[in-house]
Design an enzyme around this catalytic site. Sequence first.
Site, PDB file in Angstrom:
ATOM      1  N   ALA A 171       1.483  -3.705  -2.013  1.00 52.70           N
ATOM      2  CA  ALA A 171       0.068  -3.976  -1.739  1.00 52.70           C
ATOM      3  C   ALA A 171      -0.695  -4.269  -3.028  1.00 52.70           C
ATOM      4  O   ALA A 171      -1.599  -5.112  -3.045  1.00 52.70           O
ATOM      5  CB  ALA A 171      -0.563  -2.802  -0.998  1.00 52.70           C
ATOM      6  N   GLY A 227       0.117  -7.764  -3.585  1.00 52.59           N
ATOM      7  CA  GLY A 227      -0.413  -8.574  -2.487  1.00 52.59           C
ATOM      8  C   GLY A 227      -1.916  -8.744  -2.531  1.00 52.59           C
ATOM      9  O   GLY A 227      -2.450  -9.777  -2.109  1.00 52.59           O
ATOM     10  N   ASP A 228      -2.618  -7.748  -3.060  1.00 53.12           N
ATOM     11  CA  ASP A 228      -4.067  -7.852  -3.212  1.00 53.12           C
ATOM     12  C   ASP A 228      -4.420  -9.030  -4.117  1.00 53.12           C
ATOM     13  O   ASP A 228      -5.342  -9.801  -3.836  1.00 53.12           O
ATOM     14  CB  ASP A 228      -4.616  -6.543  -3.785  1.00 53.12           C
ATOM     15  CG  ASP A 228      -6.112  -6.589  -4.008  1.00 53.12           C
ATOM     16  OD1 ASP A 228      -6.850  -6.848  -3.039  1.00 53.12           O
ATOM     17  OD2 ASP A 228      -6.541  -6.365  -5.150  1.00 53.12           O
ATOM     18  N   THR A 229      -3.679  -9.196  -5.179  1.00 59.86           N
ATOM     19  CA  THR A 229      -3.919 -10.301  -6.107  1.00 59.86           C
ATOM     20  C   THR A 229      -3.543 -11.634  -5.466  1.00 59.86           C
ATOM     21  O   THR A 229      -4.242 -12.635  -5.653  1.00 59.86           O
ATOM     22  CB  THR A 229      -3.138 -10.081  -7.412  1.00 59.86           C
ATOM     23  OG1 THR A 229      -3.631  -8.890  -8.018  1.00 59.86           O
ATOM     24  CG2 THR A 229      -3.286 -11.243  -8.357  1.00 59.86           C
ATOM     25  N   ASP A 241      -6.396 -12.529  -3.143  1.00 61.70           N
ATOM     26  CA  ASP A 241      -7.564 -12.936  -3.915  1.00 61.70           C
ATOM     27  C   ASP A 241      -7.381 -14.348  -4.468  1.00 61.70           C
ATOM     28  O   ASP A 241      -8.299 -15.183  -4.399  1.00 61.70           O
ATOM     29  CB  ASP A 241      -7.799 -11.935  -5.051  1.00 61.70           C
ATOM     30  CG  ASP A 241      -9.085 -12.183  -5.802  1.00 61.70           C
ATOM     31  OD1 ASP A 241     -10.153 -12.272  -5.151  1.00 61.70           O
ATOM     32  OD2 ASP A 241      -9.033 -12.292  -7.034  1.00 61.70           O
TER      33      ASP A 241
END
Length: 135
Positions: free
Chosen positions: A24, A27-29, A32
């Site tokens: 995660a 995955g957040d990057t 974004d």
Amino acid sequence: MEPTFLLMPLSPQAARMKNPLALAFLGDTVWDLLVRGTLLKSQAPAGTLHRRAVGLVNAAAQAEAMNRLEGFLTPEEADIARRGRNAHAHHGPPRHQDPVDYSRATGLEALLGYLYLTGQTDRIRELFDIAVCIK
């Protein structure tokens, strides 16, 4: 469409061994970057782009995106998302974020991290296009 900065993708087995919160984190990057890259296609000023990005890069928007994807995931992808959703960080959700949305968003981020680590960038784009309608 393999990005040049991903030098050697991991095997699915190696990527599955990663902690779901670590997936995660990556995955957040990925999310974004996809949002910002898509928004940049418009001619909007930077301030407007930022406000639009903030509206799409938060737990509520990511949870909604995850809802749109559920019927499109393979069993393996659904399992990765479930592991991410059920992973518990040592902190609670950020202020003003619903805990259920935060968990679902973490599931989406874990899935994106996994797909990125395994070099499945075409699949990331396919899922992103289903999950988000950016005008």
